[in-house]
Write a protein that holds these residues in place. Structure first.
Motif, mmCIF file in Angstrom:
data_model
loop_
_atom_site.group_PDB
_atom_site.id
_atom_site.type_symbol
_atom_site.label_atom_id
_atom_site.label_comp_id
_atom_site.label_asym_id
_atom_site.label_seq_id
_atom_site.Cartn_x
_atom_site.Cartn_y
_atom_site.Cartn_z
ATOM 1 N N ASP A 140 -0.474 -2.597 -1.328
ATOM 2 C CA ASP A 140 0.498 -1.865 -2.144
ATOM 3 C C ASP A 140 0.264 -2.141 -3.622
ATOM 4 O OD1 ASP A 140 1.770 -2.861 0.597
ATOM 5 O OD2 ASP A 140 2.588 -0.895 0.135
ATOM 6 N N ASP A 179 -2.086 1.459 0.735
ATOM 7 C CA ASP A 179 -1.335 1.942 -0.422
ATOM 8 C C ASP A 179 -2.028 1.522 -1.721
ATOM 9 O OD1 ASP A 179 0.403 3.293 1.157
ATOM 10 O OD2 ASP A 179 2.185 2.126 0.642
ATOM 11 N N ASN A 228 0.383 4.813 3.822
ATOM 12 C CA ASN A 228 1.055 6.115 3.824
ATOM 13 C C ASN A 228 0.858 6.856 2.504
ATOM 14 O OD1 ASN A 228 2.918 3.855 3.137
ATOM 15 N ND2 ASN A 228 4.258 5.524 2.487
ATOM 16 N N HIS A 241 -1.239 -0.671 8.177
ATOM 17 C CA HIS A 241 -0.412 -0.678 6.978
ATOM 18 C C HIS A 241 1.065 -0.909 7.287
ATOM 19 C CE1 HIS A 241 1.096 0.179 3.029
ATOM 20 N NE2 HIS A 241 1.868 1.139 3.509
ATOM 21 N N HIS A 248 3.250 -2.389 3.132
ATOM 22 C CA HIS A 248 4.306 -1.369 3.172
ATOM 23 C C HIS A 248 5.623 -1.846 2.569
ATOM 24 C CE1 HIS A 248 5.828 2.509 4.203
ATOM 25 N NE2 HIS A 248 6.714 2.057 5.036
#
Ligand SMILES: [Fe+2]
Length: 438
Positions: A127, A168, A218, A300, A340
């Motif tokens: 992320d 991410d 995502n 993820h 995530h």
């Protein structure tokens, strides 16, 4: 608390999981470790080594239409075009399969890192991009408030043998408003300019320091950052006709100490279980039984994990993956590595399930909420036995073999802040994790 008020709190916390600025921005006085040379970024070529289903590949992104010269063990080797230039990606992505046992690979004039015979320092980040979406405007120009480059430098200084990115990478989706100095000049959208700023430029040092395993988040689904992902980082072949790969098939990375199994959970429906998706994930999880034990699952989205608790209930837990995985996770899967949630979290469970590590504090806005002891949390019917839940600080994690009298086996995982200072340490053996603060 009245139900309507509770739902409102829950909704705002869930939104915070993905987009809320941290209330605890790090101090400007923190000192970064000394910078190291960028081995993989020359004038017009960025190159790295990553694991794919067939083994290892060297990859390169170049401004030129043709691929750079390359060699394996001193013998010239021709890189193949993986993705030709396109309007939003005016560069060429090249690839070269590396044979098992290769001792040197050179792309252009850059010698790339090859796997250690026995990896002992496995860095994990997740992320990592800079949030630009609607009203959520991260200060991408501020290296402390968006510290991915600082984190990369701190990891590289620890000389990892392997880097795992749990997904991410791409976060700049909408334009920076006029007058906002924090993000002024930033690109946005699924194009090379964003991929360069959000990932390739800040990650260059680390791309040249160790082989990588790339996991899809995502933010890399088609319709978000999926084109850039599929062109350059996806393990499977690029879907040229579509310009973006659909959900990727699982693949495994056989390492001496364990098998890393990469599963694409980027599109797994979160708040409501999707029965069709769950059946597909259940089949993928069950099939992990074919791999040599122990298996570390890299995906993820975590399964029995939460961004935090509100009034005793989890938020941001994934109903589809929970439906898929319960009673379907083979015994040899001992650990799940995910991102995530923008926190550092380690969970092991009362039930006989793999321990879960969440490393999602790599640069994007952090979750709000307090750190705490997660023991006793119930997430989709699964109870946390032990672990930790740490919020409010950027950073990364490092996994190293545990080798002490009190912990003769298993792995030690250390949570570091963005400057490379250790914060917490956990010991993971089998499916059990125990944690202590530094
Ligand atoms: Fe995510």
């Amino acid at each position: 608390m009245r139900l309507s008020k509770f739902i409102g709190v829950l909704s705002s916390m869930a939104a915070a999981c993905f987009a809320q600025p941290s209330l605890a921005q790090p101090s400007l006085s923190e000192t970064a470790p000394p910078p190291v040379a960028r081995a993989s970024e020359s004038a017009d070529v960025i190159s790295w080594v990553q694991y794919v289903a067939q083994g290892l590949e060297a990859r390169a992104v170049t401004d030129r239409a043709s691929c750079p010269a390359a060699s394996i063990d001193g013998t010239p080797a021709a890189m193949q075009v993986r993705a030709a230039p396109a309007s939003d990606f005016p560069n060429t992505v090249c690839t070269l399969s590396l044979p098992f046992g290769a001792t040197s690979v050179v792309v252009g004039s850059t010698a790339l890192p090859l796997p250690a015979s026995m990896p002992k320092r496995i860095a994990v980040i997740g992320d990592t991009g800079c949030r630009l979406k609607g009203i959520y405007l991260q200060a991408c120009n501020d290296p402390v408030r968006w510290p991915f480059r600082q984190i990369v430098t701190a990891i590289a200084a620890k000389k990892p043998d392997l880097v795992i990115h749990v997904g991410d990478y791409h976060y700049r989706e909408t334009p920076c408003p006029k007058g906002d100095a924090g993000c002024a000049g930033s690109p946005f959208g699924d194009n090379w300019n964003v991929w360069r700023e959000d990932f390739f430029a800040p990650a260059a040092t680390l791309l040249g320091a160790a082989p990588w395993v790339m996991v899809r988040g995502n933010h890399e689904v088609c319709g978000r950052g999926g084109q850039g992902w599929s062109r350059a980082l996806e393990a499977a072949a690029f879907d040229v006709a579509r310009g973006c790969n659909g959900t990727s098939p699982p693949f495994a990375v056989p390492l001496p100490q364990m098998t890393l199994a990469v599963v694409d959970t980027s599109n797994a429906a979160e708040p409501v279980a999707d029965a069709t998706q769950a059946a597909a994930f259940r089949a993928e999880y069950s099939a992990l039984a074919r791999y040599r034990s122990p298996v570390w699952l890299l995906q993820h989205r975590p399964i029995w994990s939460t961004g935090g608790m509100v009034a005793g209930l989890p938020f941001g837990d994934n109903k589809t993956l929970a439906l898929a995985a319960r009673d379907a996770m083979p015994e040899q899967v001992q650990l799940s590595l995910s991102g995530h949630h923008h926190i550092f979290q380690v969970l092991s469970y009362v039930e006989n399930l793999p321990a879960q590590i969440v490393v999602g504090h790599g640069g994007d806005y952090l979750n709000i909420g307090r750190s705490g002891d997660p023991a006793g949390w119930v997430i989709n019917g699964v109870t946390v036995r032990s672990g930790l839940h740490h919020t409010g600080k950027f950073g990364f994690a490092m996994l190293e073999p545990a080798a002490s009298e009190t912990a003769p086996d298993g792995w030690q995982i250390t949570n570091y802040d963005q400057t490379g200072q250790p914060l917490q340490r956990c010991h993971v053996a089998g499916r059990t994790a125990t944690c202590a603060s530094e």
